[in-house]
Write an enzyme that holds these catalytic residues in place. Structure first.
Site, PDB file in Angstrom:
ATOM      1  N   LEU A 181     -43.029  10.604   3.447  1.00 36.55           N
ATOM      2  CA  LEU A 181     -41.744  10.864   3.651  1.00 36.55           C
ATOM      3  C   LEU A 181     -41.406  10.726   4.976  1.00 36.55           C
ATOM      4  O   LEU A 181     -40.398  10.415   5.659  1.00 36.55           O
ATOM      5  CB  LEU A 181     -41.493  12.360   3.381  1.00 36.55           C
ATOM      6  N   TYR A 182     -42.521  10.734   6.025  1.00 31.15           N
ATOM      7  CA  TYR A 182     -42.255  10.503   7.217  1.00 31.15           C
ATOM      8  C   TYR A 182     -41.922   9.044   7.562  1.00 31.15           C
ATOM      9  O   TYR A 182     -40.885   8.747   8.246  1.00 31.15           O
ATOM     10  CB  TYR A 182     -43.413  10.615   8.053  1.00 31.15           C
ATOM     11  N   ALA A 183     -42.652   8.100   6.859  1.00 29.58           N
ATOM     12  CA  ALA A 183     -42.056   6.601   6.993  1.00 29.58           C
ATOM     13  C   ALA A 183     -40.646   6.514   6.313  1.00 29.58           C
ATOM     14  O   ALA A 183     -39.794   5.811   6.981  1.00 29.58           O
ATOM     15  CB  ALA A 183     -43.167   5.887   6.078  1.00 29.58           C
ATOM     16  N   THR A 187     -38.307   8.796   6.498  1.00 29.88           N
ATOM     17  CA  THR A 187     -37.153   8.860   7.572  1.00 29.88           C
ATOM     18  C   THR A 187     -37.063   7.923   8.702  1.00 29.88           C
ATOM     19  O   THR A 187     -36.168   8.016   9.344  1.00 29.88           O
ATOM     20  CB  THR A 187     -37.500  10.390   8.097  1.00 29.88           C
TER      21      THR A 187
END
Ligand SMILES: O=C(O)[C@H]1O[C@H](OP(=O)(O)OP(=O)(O)OC[C@H]2O[C@@H](n3ccc(=O)[nH]c3=O)[C@H](O)[C@@H]2O)[C@H](O)[C@@H](O)[C@@H]1O
Length: 445
Positions: free
Chosen positions: A250-252, A254
């Protein structure tokens, strides 16, 4: 006053009327105060519920991750008045001819601190902004803040989601640039606190861009994307033109969303935007949630460390990039950023939109990283080799940096062994554990 008092004599009539009025008033007062009390209690309860919901997301079971806060109330901490404005102005004023005036978000963070110092050193005006959240030890952020203050860099305590604060800063200072580094970082923590990524990396970025687009003059913006946007891409080395539509975390996702959002604000409002895809940045004053940092801590404390291998049992590798190289890349991107073209929220002409890899171009396995640390710290690590949990990590990263080299001469010069030596020197001195590690680290400059 619906009913009339009974009429007897004039005096008694007046007395009775007055006493009637007093009774009516005191009943009304009592009713009004209990209503007020009820409303105040309700409001306090609501505020408390909101406060605990927003400021206390689930606590991580990883000792390196305490919790991230949204800090919606951080604006209570920023100052106002003449003294505060003077500090803001003073910090932002360039001391060289044609110097920049840069708003650095995430200034008390790892990359933010190093970039702020470098810009200030060459005579640019730098104003920091940071919410000092507790994703990792805030005392490290406070120590970085102290370092910045020593170099006359003022850090405003506030959140990028606080548009009122941002507008206020732009009212005081006509920033020429924003170096936007504030973010919810870390790949694996997104499994525990997904919304903190949306809050900082998506909502916070949009809030900042909204303010930037309506500022006059509009600033040019350089901001931190991530190597993680390459996700499941298998073409190596990673080049800017490769696929970035398969994020593994999810980091990637965002950060990739940030790149698309940048496109939109460039297209509609003429904002000049440069995204920098950082590759696993490490060094002194680094982030305690990153492997090289907590491996050092755990090795020194004789605790075991998890060394990941792929599901197929292959070694995992990263294009670890030393902080000084990253700083040069950030400054190079700022120096070559063209002006935004809009004003008053309207685009006047096409504006610059760029994305660059900033890596080291030499991937190193995690096993090798541990080997270097063992040798520097003079301690044998207790390695626990395990298959990489399905937590968003990718097996391999490797940057092609020819685009950054072509456009602003970016050329990494620090290999992992040299960079880790500098990190170990800082780490042992910062945490006061000089005596236990190799003497040569201490004597190294
Ligand atoms: O370059 C990037 O884009 C990203 O780099 C780092 O993410 P990462 O490369 O995963 O860095 P670490 O978390 O320090 O992990 C380094 C390596 O150690 C491995 N690792 C991690 C943790 C662990 O317990 N054991 C272990 O072997 C990871 O799989 C990875 O290969 C940062 O945390 C991100 O914020 C940044 O955006």
């Amino acid at each position: 006053m619906g009913s009339s008092p009974p009429d007897t004599s004039k005096t008694t009539k007046l007395e009775r009327y007055n006493s009637y009025i007093r009774r009516v008033n005191s009943t009304k007062l009592l009713q009004a105060s209990s209503k007020l009390l009820f409303r105040v209690t309700l409001l306090v309860a609501l505020v408390l519920i909101l406060f605990f919901t927003l400021n206390y997301p689930p606590i991580s079971d990883n000792p390196h991750h305490i919790h991230a806060t949204n800090n919606l109330f951080s604006s209570a901490f920023y100052g106002s008045g003449a003294g505060w404005e003077k500090q803001v102005r003073h910090s932002s004023t360039p001391r060289r001819p044609n110097g920049f005036s840069v708003l650095v978000t995430g200034a008390a963070g790892f990359v933010g601190t190093h970039c702020s110092l470098a810009l200030k050193k060459r005579g640019d005006g730098v104003l920091g902004l940071d919410n000092f959240n507790s994703y990792y030890d805030p005392s490290l952020k406070r120590a970085r803040q102290k370092l910045l203050e020593k170099h006359q860099i003022f850090v405003v305590e506030g959140d990028i989601n606080d548009s009122e604060l941002l507008h206020k800063l732009f009212d005081i200072v006509p920033f020429s640039h924003i170096l936007h580094l504030a973010a919810q970082a870390g790949v694996r923590y997104a499994m525990q606190n997904p919304l903190s990524y949306v809050n900082s990396n998506v909502a916070g970025f949009v809030t900042l861009l909204e303010v930037a687009k309506s500022a006059d003059p509009q600033p040019a913006i350089v901001w931190a994307s991530s190597s993680s946007v390459y996700g499941l891409n298998t073409e190596v080395p990673f080049s800017e033109g490769h696929r970035t539509d398969q994020p593994a975390s999810l980091y990637a996702a965002t950060k990739k969303a940030g790149e698309e959002i940048a496109h939109t604000y460039n297209h509609i409002y003429g904002l000049s935007l440069t995204g920098l895809r950082f590759f696993t940045v490490y060094g002194p004053w680094g982030r305690p949630d990153m492997a090289y940092f907590f491996f050092t801590k755990d090795i020194l404390q004789r605790k075991s460390i998890n060394v990941y291998v792929t599901q197929e049992g292959k070694e995992v590798a990263r294009d670890f990039t030393y902080i000084d190289d990253i700083v040069k890349g950030c400054v190079g991107a700022l120096d070559t950023a063209e002006k935004s073209t809009g004003s008053g929220g309207k685009k006047r002409a096409p504006a610059q939109l760029r994305v660059y890899n900033l890596g080291n171009t030499a991937p190193v396995t995690v096993a090798k990283l541990v080997g270097i640390l063992e040798s520097l710290l003079n301690v044998k690590a207790k390695k626990h080799v395990i298959k990489m949990p399905r937590n968003g990590d990718v097996p391999y990263t490797h940057a092609n940096v020819s685009l950054a080299y072509r456009d602003f001469g970016y050329k990494p010069t620090t290999d992992l062994a040299t960079g880790l030596r500098k990190f170990a020197k800082w780490y042992t001195s910062y945490y006061g554990i000089e005596s236990r590690v190799k003497k040569e680290i201490q004597s190294d400059d």
